[in-house]
Scaffold this motif. Sequence first.
Motif, PDB file in Angstrom:
ATOM      1  N   LYS A  11      39.007 -13.905   5.704  1.00  0.00           N
ATOM      2  CA  LYS A  11      38.758 -15.296   5.311  1.00  0.00           C
ATOM      3  C   LYS A  11      38.680 -16.235   6.515  1.00  0.00           C
ATOM      4  N   ALA A  12      39.560 -16.049   7.477  1.00  0.00           N
ATOM      5  CA  ALA A  12      39.557 -16.930   8.652  1.00  0.00           C
ATOM      6  C   ALA A  12      38.235 -16.829   9.410  1.00  0.00           C
ATOM      7  N   THR A  13      37.723 -15.612   9.567  1.00  0.00           N
ATOM      8  CA  THR A  13      36.439 -15.433  10.244  1.00  0.00           C
ATOM      9  C   THR A  13      35.314 -16.053   9.440  1.00  0.00           C
ATOM     10  N   ARG A  14      35.320 -15.810   8.121  1.00  0.00           N
ATOM     11  CA  ARG A  14      34.279 -16.406   7.252  1.00  0.00           C
ATOM     12  C   ARG A  14      34.257 -17.922   7.414  1.00  0.00           C
ATOM     13  N   ASP A  15      35.422 -18.530   7.315  1.00  0.00           N
ATOM     14  CA  ASP A  15      35.489 -19.992   7.381  1.00  0.00           C
ATOM     15  C   ASP A  15      35.046 -20.523   8.741  1.00  0.00           C
ATOM     16  N   LEU A  16      35.457 -19.857   9.804  1.00  0.00           N
ATOM     17  CA  LEU A  16      35.105 -20.283  11.156  1.00  0.00           C
ATOM     18  C   LEU A  16      33.598 -20.181  11.397  1.00  0.00           C
ATOM     19  N   VAL A  17      33.018 -19.036  11.042  1.00  0.00           N
ATOM     20  CA  VAL A  17      31.582 -18.841  11.239  1.00  0.00           C
ATOM     21  C   VAL A  17      30.787 -19.808  10.363  1.00  0.00           C
ATOM     22  N   LYS A  18      31.229 -19.996   9.137  1.00  0.00           N
ATOM     23  CA  LYS A  18      30.536 -20.926   8.234  1.00  0.00           C
ATOM     24  C   LYS A  18      30.499 -22.326   8.827  1.00  0.00           C
ATOM     25  N   ARG A  19      31.638 -22.804   9.307  1.00  0.00           N
ATOM     26  CA  ARG A  19      31.678 -24.150   9.902  1.00  0.00           C
ATOM     27  C   ARG A  19      30.757 -24.258  11.111  1.00  0.00           C
ATOM     28  N   ALA A  20      30.764 -23.227  11.951  1.00  0.00           N
ATOM     29  CA  ALA A  20      29.922 -23.249  13.158  1.00  0.00           C
ATOM     30  C   ALA A  20      28.447 -23.319  12.796  1.00  0.00           C
ATOM     31  N   LEU A  21      28.034 -22.515  11.825  1.00  0.00           N
ATOM     32  CA  LEU A  21      26.616 -22.476  11.468  1.00  0.00           C
ATOM     33  C   LEU A  21      26.178 -23.698  10.666  1.00  0.00           C
ATOM     34  N   GLU A  22      27.055 -24.213   9.839  1.00  0.00           N
ATOM     35  CA  GLU A  22      26.724 -25.430   9.106  1.00  0.00           C
ATOM     36  C   GLU A  22      26.619 -26.624  10.053  1.00  0.00           C
ATOM     37  N   ALA A  23      27.342 -26.595  11.161  1.00  0.00           N
ATOM     38  CA  ALA A  23      27.236 -27.664  12.154  1.00  0.00           C
ATOM     39  C   ALA A  23      25.837 -27.725  12.753  1.00  0.00           C
ATOM     40  N   ASP A  24      25.129 -26.591  12.732  1.00  0.00           N
ATOM     41  CA  ASP A  24      23.739 -26.551  13.199  1.00  0.00           C
ATOM     42  C   ASP A  24      22.748 -26.843  12.080  1.00  0.00           C
ATOM     43  N   GLY A  25      23.248 -27.178  10.892  1.00  0.00           N
ATOM     44  CA  GLY A  25      22.385 -27.570   9.787  1.00  0.00           C
ATOM     45  C   GLY A  25      21.995 -26.452   8.836  1.00  0.00           C
ATOM     46  N   HIS A  26      22.525 -25.259   9.027  1.00  0.00           N
ATOM     47  CA  HIS A  26      22.194 -24.131   8.153  1.00  0.00           C
ATOM     48  C   HIS A  26      22.978 -24.211   6.847  1.00  0.00           C
ATOM     49  N   HIS A  27      22.401 -23.631   5.816  1.00  0.00           N
ATOM     50  CA  HIS A  27      23.096 -23.473   4.534  1.00  0.00           C
ATOM     51  C   HIS A  27      23.708 -22.076   4.542  1.00  0.00           C
ATOM     52  N   VAL A  28      25.028 -21.981   4.359  1.00  0.00           N
ATOM     53  CA  VAL A  28      25.729 -20.704   4.459  1.00  0.00           C
ATOM     54  C   VAL A  28      26.417 -20.384   3.140  1.00  0.00           C
TER      55      VAL A  28
END
Length: 120
Positions: A11-28
């Motif tokens: 879960k921690a990895t999922r949340d971290l990666v999701k935040r990083a990619l959404e910061a670039d405007g992607h839908h995750v």
Amino acid sequence: MARILLADDDKATRDLVKRALEADGHHVELTQDGTEALERLTAAPDTLDLLVSDVHMPGLDGIDLAKRAIAAAPGIRLLLMSGFAEELERARALPSDRLAVIIKPFTLEQIRQAVRALLG
């Protein structure tokens, strides 16, 4: 921006990666294992641009998920993550020119750069 399916049992990895990619405007979209990710992917393969998956997961691992993703959605790009060298070698052997691997642990900038490179 891209539509990304993220599969990781941590879960921690999922949340971290999701935040990083959404910061670039992607839908995750998040899934917690390979089986759930495959169900999502096969339900609507044309709605995703990129699959980001951990290699080491219970049940359907990231390598088998990637093989099935290539069959279900030949145009999808794949980013496989692992901290185990032997798993990364298996990942690099997959028959896809739209595949990249990233070694755990990675920084947020490294995952963002890997995604940018895959999406071109």
